[in-house]
Design an enzyme around this catalytic site. Structure first.
Site, PDB file in Angstrom:
ATOM      1  N   ASN A   1       0.817  -1.231   0.000  1.00  0.00           N
ATOM      2  CA  ASN A   1       0.000   0.000   0.000  1.00  0.00           C
ATOM      3  C   ASN A   1       0.844   1.272   0.000  1.00  0.00           C
ATOM      4  O   ASN A   1       0.459   2.288   0.567  1.00  0.00           O
ATOM      5  CB  ASN A   1      -1.000  -0.001   1.173  1.00  0.00           C
ATOM      6  CG  ASN A   1      -2.087   1.070   1.091  1.00  0.00           C
ATOM      7  OD1 ASN A   1      -2.571   1.547   2.106  1.00  0.00           O
ATOM      8  ND2 ASN A   1      -2.455   1.477  -0.098  1.00  0.00           N
TER       9      ASN A   1
ATOM     10  N   CYS B   1       3.096   1.734  -3.154  1.00  0.00           N
ATOM     11  CA  CYS B   1       3.466   1.993  -4.559  1.00  0.00           C
ATOM     12  C   CYS B   1       2.255   1.953  -5.491  1.00  0.00           C
ATOM     13  O   CYS B   1       1.806   2.986  -5.985  1.00  0.00           O
ATOM     14  CB  CYS B   1       4.512   0.981  -5.041  1.00  0.00           C
ATOM     15  SG  CYS B   1       6.063   1.037  -4.133  1.00  0.00           S
ATOM     16  N   ARG B   2       1.707   0.750  -5.745  1.00  0.00           N
ATOM     17  CA  ARG B   2       0.678   0.601  -6.781  1.00  0.00           C
ATOM     18  C   ARG B   2      -0.714   1.066  -6.353  1.00  0.00           C
ATOM     19  O   ARG B   2      -1.372   1.803  -7.091  1.00  0.00           O
ATOM     20  CB  ARG B   2       0.609  -0.869  -7.238  1.00  0.00           C
ATOM     21  CG  ARG B   2       1.837  -1.301  -7.997  1.00  0.00           C
ATOM     22  CD  ARG B   2       1.897  -2.800  -8.123  1.00  0.00           C
ATOM     23  NE  ARG B   2       2.122  -3.446  -6.824  1.00  0.00           N
ATOM     24  CZ  ARG B   2       2.104  -4.748  -6.606  1.00  0.00           C
ATOM     25  NH1 ARG B   2       1.870  -5.567  -7.618  1.00  0.00           N
ATOM     26  NH2 ARG B   2       2.336  -5.245  -5.398  1.00  0.00           N
TER      27      ARG B   2
HETATM   28  P1  4NP Z   1       3.296  -2.138  -3.426  1.00  0.00           P
HETATM   29  O1  4NP Z   1       4.893  -2.336  -3.489  1.00  0.00           O
HETATM   30  O2  4NP Z   1       2.724  -3.499  -3.050  1.00  0.00           O
HETATM   31  O3  4NP Z   1       2.940  -1.747  -4.813  1.00  0.00           O
HETATM   32  O4  4NP Z   1       3.026  -1.080  -2.392  1.00  0.00           O
HETATM   33  C1  4NP Z   1       5.649  -2.850  -2.420  1.00  0.00           C
HETATM   34  C2  4NP Z   1       5.958  -2.029  -1.365  1.00  0.00           C
HETATM   35  C3  4NP Z   1       6.728  -2.519  -0.324  1.00  0.00           C
HETATM   36  C4  4NP Z   1       7.171  -3.845  -0.349  1.00  0.00           C
HETATM   37  C5  4NP Z   1       6.843  -4.661  -1.410  1.00  0.00           C
HETATM   38  C6  4NP Z   1       6.068  -4.165  -2.455  1.00  0.00           C
HETATM   39  N1  4NP Z   1       7.965  -4.331   0.724  1.00  0.00           N
HETATM   40  O5  4NP Z   1       8.398  -5.488   0.634  1.00  0.00           O
HETATM   41  O6  4NP Z   1       8.214  -3.591   1.688  1.00  0.00           O
END
Ligand code: 4NP
Length: 158
Positions: free
Chosen positions: A13, A15-16
């Site tokens: 929660n 990036c995408r």
């Molecule tokens: P998101 O990306 O799922 O698009 O927010 C990520 C953000 C953090 C992590 C992995 C994916 N992490 O491992 O901390």
């Protein structure tokens, strides 16, 4: 006018799904569709944090401000609260299905399903890459958000 409650979900929660929230807000406003939006992560790693600075920057470049969002983890209650829960990739979808209550109000789907180009099926996780990945993410999210809002608009019952 009919409105829809929509939750975008990824892993962290940061990036995408915050980017998807900001883009959906912008696309829906332009098309005259009313959405109540939020975003969440299947994981708890970043609770309370703002979006990743690279996501904020990528969206700022197209005049969308997501800097005030705060990460939270998805809950079972979200399935009763929202009309749509939109997963960014198949792992997110798998984890959401595990906690989806039987009497879920929400329709749970992969966000990419709304764009008929197969390569948009999953929104790739840009977290471990560079700025290119965030530009690619933005491009995919804009295309899918456009298709999703078009879907809502053409199926509306007002
Ligand atoms: P998101 O990306 O799922 O698009 O927010 C990520 C953000 C953090 C992590 C992995 C994916 N992490 O491992 O901390």
């Amino acid at each position: 006018m009919k409105s829809y409650k929509v939750l975008t979900v990824c892993l962290g929660n940061i990036c995408r799904s915050p980017a998807a929230q900001g883009i959906l807000e912008s696309v829906a406003t332009k098309r005259g569709v009313f959405l109540e939006l939020d975003s969440a992560g299947t994981a708890a790693y970043h609770i309370g944090n703002p979006p990743d600075s690279r996501s904020i920057k990528a969206l700022h470049q197209v005049d969308i401000d997501i800097s005030r969002q705060k990460a939270r983890q998805v809950t079972k209650d979200d399935f009763h609260e929202f009309d749509w829960i939109l997963a960014m990739d198949s792992e997110n979808l798998f984890n959401l299905k595990k906690i989806q209550p039987k009497n879920s109000k929400a329709t749970l789907v992969m966000f990419g399903e709304f764009n008929d180009q197969a390569k948009f099926g999953e929104v790739a996780d840009p977290y471990y890459g560079g700025d290119d990945g965030f530009a690619e993410m933005r491009k995919h999210l804009i295309a899918i958000a456009d298709a999703f809002v078009h879907h809502l608009h053409s199926n509306r019952e007002d």
